[in-house]
Motif scaffolding. Structure first.
Motif, PDB file in Angstrom:
ATOM      1  N   GLY A 297      -8.317  -8.589   5.672  1.00  0.00           N
ATOM      2  CA  GLY A 297      -7.411  -9.412   6.070  1.00  0.00           C
ATOM      3  C   GLY A 297      -7.720 -10.821   6.099  1.00  0.00           C
ATOM      4  O   GLY A 297      -6.707 -11.747   5.934  1.00  0.00           O
ATOM      5  N   SER A 298      -9.147 -11.162   5.747  1.00  0.00           N
ATOM      6  CA  SER A 298      -9.287 -12.665   5.839  1.00  0.00           C
ATOM      7  C   SER A 298      -9.067 -12.989   4.438  1.00  0.00           C
ATOM      8  O   SER A 298      -9.348 -14.191   4.151  1.00  0.00           O
ATOM      9  N   GLN A 299      -8.794 -12.466   3.643  1.00  0.00           N
ATOM     10  CA  GLN A 299      -8.481 -12.729   2.183  1.00  0.00           C
ATOM     11  C   GLN A 299      -6.975 -12.346   1.789  1.00  0.00           C
ATOM     12  O   GLN A 299      -6.881 -12.298   0.729  1.00  0.00           O
ATOM     13  N   GLY A 300      -6.371 -12.753   2.635  1.00  0.00           N
ATOM     14  CA  GLY A 300      -4.709 -12.938   2.503  1.00  0.00           C
ATOM     15  C   GLY A 300      -4.166 -11.440   2.680  1.00  0.00           C
ATOM     16  O   GLY A 300      -3.006 -11.063   2.072  1.00  0.00           O
ATOM     17  N   ASP A 357       2.700  -7.183  12.710  1.00  0.00           N
ATOM     18  CA  ASP A 357       1.734  -7.725  11.802  1.00  0.00           C
ATOM     19  C   ASP A 357       0.557  -7.712  12.313  1.00  0.00           C
ATOM     20  O   ASP A 357      -0.083  -8.890  12.959  1.00  0.00           O
ATOM     21  N   LEU A 358      -0.503  -6.949  11.877  1.00  0.00           N
ATOM     22  CA  LEU A 358      -1.794  -6.889  12.297  1.00  0.00           C
ATOM     23  C   LEU A 358      -2.492  -8.211  12.102  1.00  0.00           C
ATOM     24  O   LEU A 358      -3.548  -8.603  12.941  1.00  0.00           O
ATOM     25  N   GLU A 365      -9.150  -7.444   9.972  1.00  0.00           N
ATOM     26  CA  GLU A 365     -10.008  -7.884   8.990  1.00  0.00           C
ATOM     27  C   GLU A 365     -10.092  -6.667   7.755  1.00  0.00           C
ATOM     28  O   GLU A 365     -10.282  -6.889   6.585  1.00  0.00           O
ATOM     29  N   HIS A 366      -9.734  -5.589   8.246  1.00  0.00           N
ATOM     30  CA  HIS A 366      -9.975  -4.125   7.393  1.00  0.00           C
ATOM     31  C   HIS A 366      -9.123  -4.332   6.106  1.00  0.00           C
ATOM     32  O   HIS A 366      -7.753  -4.708   6.392  1.00  0.00           O
ATOM     33  N   ASP A 367      -9.390  -3.774   5.118  1.00  0.00           N
ATOM     34  CA  ASP A 367      -8.410  -3.573   3.984  1.00  0.00           C
ATOM     35  C   ASP A 367      -7.587  -2.409   4.056  1.00  0.00           C
ATOM     36  O   ASP A 367      -6.323  -2.379   3.928  1.00  0.00           O
ATOM     37  N   LYS A 368      -8.187  -1.230   4.283  1.00  0.00           N
ATOM     38  CA  LYS A 368      -7.557   0.152   4.329  1.00  0.00           C
ATOM     39  C   LYS A 368      -7.092   0.618   5.611  1.00  0.00           C
ATOM     40  O   LYS A 368      -7.492   1.312   6.124  1.00  0.00           O
ATOM     41  N   PHE A 369      -6.137  -0.122   5.965  1.00  0.00           N
ATOM     42  CA  PHE A 369      -5.396   0.098   7.326  1.00  0.00           C
ATOM     43  C   PHE A 369      -4.604   1.525   7.024  1.00  0.00           C
ATOM     44  O   PHE A 369      -3.476   1.319   6.384  1.00  0.00           O
TER      45      PHE A 369
END
Length: 420
Positions: A297-300, A357-358, A365-369
């Motif tokens: 999440g913090s990387q776009g 939009d989380l 922050e997580h990638d695999k939602f």
């Protein structure tokens, strides 16, 4: 045998959806959340701990008991290697965790259910052989030695908890939809026409899913009659080179009583590298669907939930469910057509509107939602896949999966958000 314990932080997500007969949660005490469950170590590879995690690839509510949930792992920890994957724990069995929110508002594990073949033996997450759902991937051990295949292997990605106590699980190999008993024993395996796993079939075209991009989501309609599955992203129809519509993917429905299937088109916001993940039912025709990319999440990163309707969408199965390229427009597969061509042919995709939009709301922050459960009363439970605490180091070896914003190892997590 080691006990499976999963780190998880759990909260709730509010979504602007109508109330219906789905399981409500307003009377469940969530005050003890967020929290982490204790966990054990599955393996250590090159000094990196592989945890007994992974729960969150898919999720479902207990069909009758409020505050109880099921979450499922995928095929197990793995890293990219040559034409396939390295499996640090090749004997890992895809597993369901049943838990509840207890009176104190804390998470309490009720049971772990390992998936088993029809003979009652635990399966693995190793690839299927040719003719049984193979994706062409080769499995390797941590030293690069070729492992075998598993006729009943599963790359499980989503779970349905049926009213009779059984489970339906979808995966990324076949893609298969597998019916398991309450004890996790396989009862039926439903695969595309041409895949030799049983008499009831999905449309043949679904076998052209890309490796690791199969049936990522699965839910059941509130009337208990229909399974609804989502293919993760654009399929290679008719071939990888010729499939050009990178925002087109498919939703398939399966009538449990008759075996009749339908297909609908879904238009992604992103492209072929993005994912349409889990799906959960609001009504018999309306659903919530995850759409995400692969970034933190913090990387776009993009992590959204859309509300969709099948009511006015066109069934694109065509007259021949055995056609390996599916329905065509002007002799072109749907994945070869532009959306203008599809519209001109009178075909309507499912309608969709943004539910949440989380990243925008939460700084997610997580990638695999990857897992969602609609709870009724405008509430949505959200899970992420923590990849067993590892990522690929670029050379086929594991490295710790660290959240860049917090510097902590990724854990299964759920949040609370107000939405418009």
């Amino acid at each position: 045998m080691k006990k499976l314990l999963i780190p998880a932080l759990v909260l709730m997500v509010l979504v602007s959806c109508k109330d219906d007969e789905n399981i409500g949660s307003q009377d469940i005490n969530y005050s003890g959340l967020p929290q982490e469950l204790p966990f054990s170590k599955l393996a250590t590879v090159n000094g990196v701990d592989v945890i007994n995690g992974g729960f969150g690839s898919g999720a479902a509510a207990h069909p009758s008991r409020k505050g109880e949930f099921y979450v499922i792992t995928d095929r197990g920890p793995n890293t990219d290697y040559l034409n396939g994957k390295k499996f640090p724990a090749p004997d890992f069995t895809p597993t369901i965790m049943h838990f509840k929110i207890n009176a104190d508002g804390n998470i309490e594990v009720i049971k772990y259910i390992k998936l088993k073949n029809p003979s009652g033996q635990p399966i693995t997450g190793l690839p299927n052989p040719a003719g049984m759902g193979s994706t062409g991937e080769t499995a390797y051990d941590v030293n690069g030695n070729v492992l075998g295949t598993d006729n009943y292997g599963l790359d499980s990605e989503s779970i349905v908890a049926a009213a009779d106590g059984t489970f339906w699980v979808s995966d990324e190999y076949g893609p298969h939809i597998v019916h398991y008993s309450a004890e996790g024993v396989e009862m039926e395996r439903i695969s595309p026409i041409g895949v030799n796993t049983g008499p009831r079939k999905l449309p043949a075209v679904l076998a052209k899913r890309r490796a690791n991009r199969g049936m990522e989501g699965l839910c059941i309609t509130p009337d208990g009659k229909t399974l609804v599955g989502t293919i993760q992203s654009m399929m290679h129809v008719p071939t990888k080179a010729l499939a050009t519509n990178t925002t087109l993917t498919r939703i398939v429905t399966f009538d449990i009583a008759t075996g009749k299937t339908k297909q609908f088109l879904y238009k992604q916001d992103g492209g072929a590298s993005d994912s349409v993940c889990d799906i959960t039912a609001i009504s018999n025709t309306e659903f919530l669907v995850i759409e995400r990319d692969g970034n933190f999440g913090s990387q776009g990163g993009m992590k959204k939930v859309y509300r969709i309707s099948l009511t006015d969408a066109s069934d694109v199965t065509g007259s021949d469910v055995a056609a390996v390229d599916g329905m065509k427009i002007n002799n072109k597969a749907l994945e070869q057509c532009t959306w203008n061509e599809i519209t001109a042919a009178g075909i309507k995709p499912v309608s969709k509107t943004l539910a949440v939009d989380l990243v925008a709301k939460l700084g997610y922050e997580h990638d695999k939602f990857e897992g969602i459960v609609y709870l009724g009363n405008n509430k949505l439970a959200v899970f992420n896949d923590d990849d067993f605490g590892i990522l690929d180091d670029g050379n086929g070896n594991p490295k710790a999966k660290i959240l860049p914003k917090t510097g902590k190892t990724d854990k299964g997590t759920m949040y609370v958000v107000d939405i418009q």
